[in-house]
Write an enzyme that holds these catalytic residues in place. Structure first.
Site, mmCIF file in Angstrom:
data_model
loop_
_atom_site.group_PDB
_atom_site.id
_atom_site.type_symbol
_atom_site.label_atom_id
_atom_site.label_comp_id
_atom_site.label_asym_id
_atom_site.label_seq_id
_atom_site.Cartn_x
_atom_site.Cartn_y
_atom_site.Cartn_z
ATOM 1 N N CYS A 1 0.833 -1.158 0.104
ATOM 2 C CA CYS A 1 -0.024 0.219 0.030
ATOM 3 C C CYS A 1 0.863 1.280 0.110
ATOM 4 C CB CYS A 1 -1.004 -0.189 1.173
ATOM 5 S SG CYS A 1 -2.005 1.319 1.351
ATOM 6 N N HIS B 1 -8.989 -3.998 -2.240
ATOM 7 C CA HIS B 1 -8.090 -3.196 -1.350
ATOM 8 C C HIS B 1 -8.393 -1.770 -1.306
ATOM 9 C CE1 HIS B 1 -4.003 -1.939 0.158
ATOM 10 N NE2 HIS B 1 -4.237 -0.806 -0.443
ATOM 11 N N GLU B 2 -9.001 -1.193 -2.318
ATOM 12 C CA GLU B 2 -9.273 0.115 -2.480
ATOM 13 C C GLU B 2 -10.622 0.333 -1.846
ATOM 14 O OE1 GLU B 2 -7.049 2.247 -3.093
ATOM 15 O OE2 GLU B 2 -5.694 0.933 -4.031
ATOM 16 N N HIS C 1 -10.430 0.838 1.542
ATOM 17 C CA HIS C 1 -9.926 2.314 2.033
ATOM 18 C C HIS C 1 -11.161 3.134 2.269
ATOM 19 C CE1 HIS C 1 -5.647 2.690 2.240
ATOM 20 N NE2 HIS C 1 -5.398 2.173 0.900
#
Length: 155
Positions: free
Chosen positions: A90, A132-133, A136
């Site tokens: 990241c 992953h995004e 976030h």
């Protein structure tokens, strides 16, 4: 627009849930350009708005493999199939990688930068980037989910 500072793990903004984008206005278009400028200034493959301090549901993914970059606004993973371990890094936690359990395949929906509804079915690296995004945008960084974190050694 501009290359923005990427917030690092420990910054409380990365732990906050982002807000929906209700209209594709000038601010949203500027945010998208800032994501592009910032991602392309470095060597990552994905960047979410909270990583540059903006709590809106927008992210950019560019696998840098010749495929088209993906901008998603208000993304939502609508289907998860299977499970597998993946290795992730990241931009908000440079120099480290971790092992994360992710789905083998996902279906994700949202709007593109033109405001059109889009759907992607993904596996492999693109699927990992979508997960992953998306995390976030929910205030989750991959180290919250990792079974193991390790320092990446310089070659």
């Amino acid at each position: 627009m501009a290359v923005k500072e990427i917030l690092q793990v420990g910054n409380k903004t990365l732990q906050r849930v982002c807000k929906r984008v209700d209209c594709l206005d000038k601010d949203t278009k500027n945010l998208i350009q800032d994501l592009k400028d910032t991602l392309y200034d470095g060597d990552g493959i994905g960047l979410a708005a909270p990583q540059i301090g903006v709590l809106k549901k927008v992210f950019l993914i560019d696998l840098r493999d010749g495929s088209e970059p993906v901008i998603l606004i208000n993304p939502k993973i609508t289907k998860k199939i299977g499970r597998e371990k993946s290795i992730e890094g990241c931009l908000s936690y440079p120099g480290y990688e971790g092992i994360v359990l992710r789905p083998k395949k996902v279906v994700i929906e949202g709007k593109n930068e033109d405001g059109q509804e889009v759907t992607y079915e993904a596996s492999g690296l693109l699927k990992n980037a979508f997960c992953h995004e998306s995390d976030h945008l929910q205030g989750i960084v991959y180290i919250d989910k990792a079974s193991k974190i390790y320092k990446v050694e310089e070659e």
